[in-house]
Design an enzyme around this catalytic site. Structure first.
Site, PDB file in Angstrom:
ATOM      1  N   ASP A 238       0.809  -1.204   0.000  1.00 35.37           N
ATOM      2  CA  ASP A 238       0.000   0.000   0.000  1.00 35.37           C
ATOM      3  C   ASP A 238       0.848   1.262   0.000  1.00 35.37           C
ATOM      4  OD1 ASP A 238      -2.647   1.221   0.175  1.00 35.37           O
ATOM      5  OD2 ASP A 238      -2.022   1.891   2.166  1.00 35.37           O
TER       6      ASP A 238
ATOM      7  N   LEU B 235      -8.949   6.561   0.789  1.00 31.40           N
ATOM      8  CA  LEU B 235      -8.901   7.584  -0.258  1.00 31.40           C
ATOM      9  C   LEU B 235      -7.525   7.701  -0.899  1.00 31.40           C
ATOM     10  CD1 LEU B 235     -10.954  10.406   1.510  1.00 31.40           C
ATOM     11  CD2 LEU B 235     -11.735   8.853  -0.278  1.00 31.40           C
ATOM     12  N   ARG B 236      -6.626   6.788  -0.555  1.00 27.93           N
ATOM     13  CA  ARG B 236      -5.280   6.862  -1.119  1.00 27.93           C
ATOM     14  C   ARG B 236      -5.307   6.650  -2.631  1.00 27.93           C
ATOM     15  NH1 ARG B 236      -1.068   3.997   2.496  1.00 27.93           N
ATOM     16  NH2 ARG B 236      -1.492   5.831   3.762  1.00 27.93           N
ATOM     17  N   GLY B 237      -6.278   5.873  -3.107  1.00 28.93           N
ATOM     18  CA  GLY B 237      -6.385   5.665  -4.553  1.00 28.93           C
ATOM     19  C   GLY B 237      -6.654   6.956  -5.296  1.00 28.93           C
TER      20      GLY B 237
ATOM     21  N   THR C 131      -3.547   9.295  -5.113  1.00 27.45           N
ATOM     22  CA  THR C 131      -2.483   8.867  -6.014  1.00 27.45           C
ATOM     23  C   THR C 131      -2.852   9.115  -7.469  1.00 27.45           C
ATOM     24  OG1 THR C 131      -1.837   7.151  -4.448  1.00 27.45           O
ATOM     25  CG2 THR C 131      -1.016   6.928  -6.689  1.00 27.45           C
TER      26      THR C 131
END
Length: 336
Positions: A192, A273-275, A278
């Site tokens: 991740d 919400l990292r997707g 990024t």
């Protein structure tokens, strides 16, 4: 021997694009490259570092600190800065068998025994500051080193508390990992942390295979001559990267693009919400590389597989791979 020119690498477009994006915006979070052996993974990483312009650093600083940035975390520069010099962008290999002392640093035994002084001997994390930390076969890395890397990658600071030593030093680097998925999976916590994940495979087209072999043979026979033949294209790409870095802060991301990124992540069921973050950063860096002032939907389409394939939950009812699932979602949510 000089590094193989980045612009001479045949095919593997997704990997090359991901590495260029990380060079433009290190906050993307690093690059993971999984695939067959002998497909140019380590070659591309070293080629990119050799391509990048040299950086200014404080002379004598073991952490290669920039003379233009605050020295709050550097035990060397906080005592005052002197002369500066230019150095190549650091590329540090982290071997699988490395001890924790070699990675984080430890007491300088020679000075301790000969002079009776407690001095710190910087490790690999110190050498990688402002550059690239490369881990081949990253999926085989020992768990205690994985935990250590997670902490440092998140904070950008290496804290050492051992053998009577207590200090902090900067350790901001682009983490690049490569490996073969057949030899084991990567721990989810480390997976991740990589902003982008690329898949590379052995070329299946005869013409491509022939060209790879021809270029590699030419390079090994005459490295200097081969690099000289590609010097012009390398210079053009270097200028493109420098311009993209300068332009990055002015590239805008319209609300429509943010909405499209959110809908794509929802369709794929990514955690957190990292997707989206990024996707936004990666698409903006790609737009800067393209010389665009605004991020477009096409930029999202290009970077979505790399930004999202490693963030998907496993679906026991769907036997298709993560790459196929992302491609299907792009076709449904972001049709051309």
């Amino acid at each position: 021997m000089p590094a193989f020119p980045f612009t001479a690498i045949v095919a593997q477009e997704e990997m090359k694009r991901a590495l260029l994006i990380a060079a433009v915006d290190p906050t993307v979070g690093g690059v993971l490259v999984f695939g067959d052996r002998g497909t140019g993974k380590s070659t591309a990483i070293r080629a990119l570092a050799a391509l990048l312009p040299k950086i200014r650093a404080v002379a004598g600083c073991p952490y290669s600190c920039s003379p233009d940035s605050p020295a709050t975390d550097c035990p060397h520069c906080s005592q005052g800065r002197g002369k500066t010099h230019t150095i190549p962008v650091p590329v540090v290999d982290l071997p699988l068998g490395a001890t924790e002392d070699r990675v984080v640093g430890a007491l300088d035994l020679e000075r301790a025994l000969t002079r009776g002084e407690k001095a710190f001997e910087p490790g690999l994390l110190a050498r990688a500051n402002r550059g690239f930390l490369y881990i081949d076969e990253v999926n085989l890395l020992e768990d205690h080193l994985v935990d250590l890397l997670l902490d440092v990658a998140a904070s950008g600071v290496n804290t050492v508390e051992r053998e009577g030593l207590s200090l902090r030093h900067p350790a901001r680097f682009v983490l690049v990992g490569s490996g073969n998925p057949e030899e084991g999976e990567l721990r989810p916590q480390l997976l991740d942390r990589f902003g982008l994940a690329c898949e590379v495979g052995t070329p299946t087209e005869i013409a491509t295979r022939i060209e790879v072999v021809r270029r590699r043979d030419a390079f090994e026979r005459d490295p200097d001559g081969f690099c000289a033949a590609h010097a012009k294209t390398e210079k053009v790409l270097q200028k493109r990267i420098v311009s993209a870095r300068e332009r990055l802060g002015t590239v805008t991301v319209p609300d429509a693009v943010l909405e499209a990124a959110a809908r794509l992540c929802l369709a794929l069921g990514t955690d957190g919400l990292r997707g989206e973050l990024t996707l936004m950063r990666t698409a903006r860096a790609l737009a800067a590389l393209d010389g665009a002032e605004t991020v477009g939907i096409d930029h999202l389409r290009q970077v979505a597989p790399s930004a999202l394939r490693h963030r998907l939950r496993r679906n026991p009812l769907d036997e298709s791979g993560s790459t196929a699932r992302v491609a299907r979602a792009i076709a449904e949510v972001l049709p051309e």
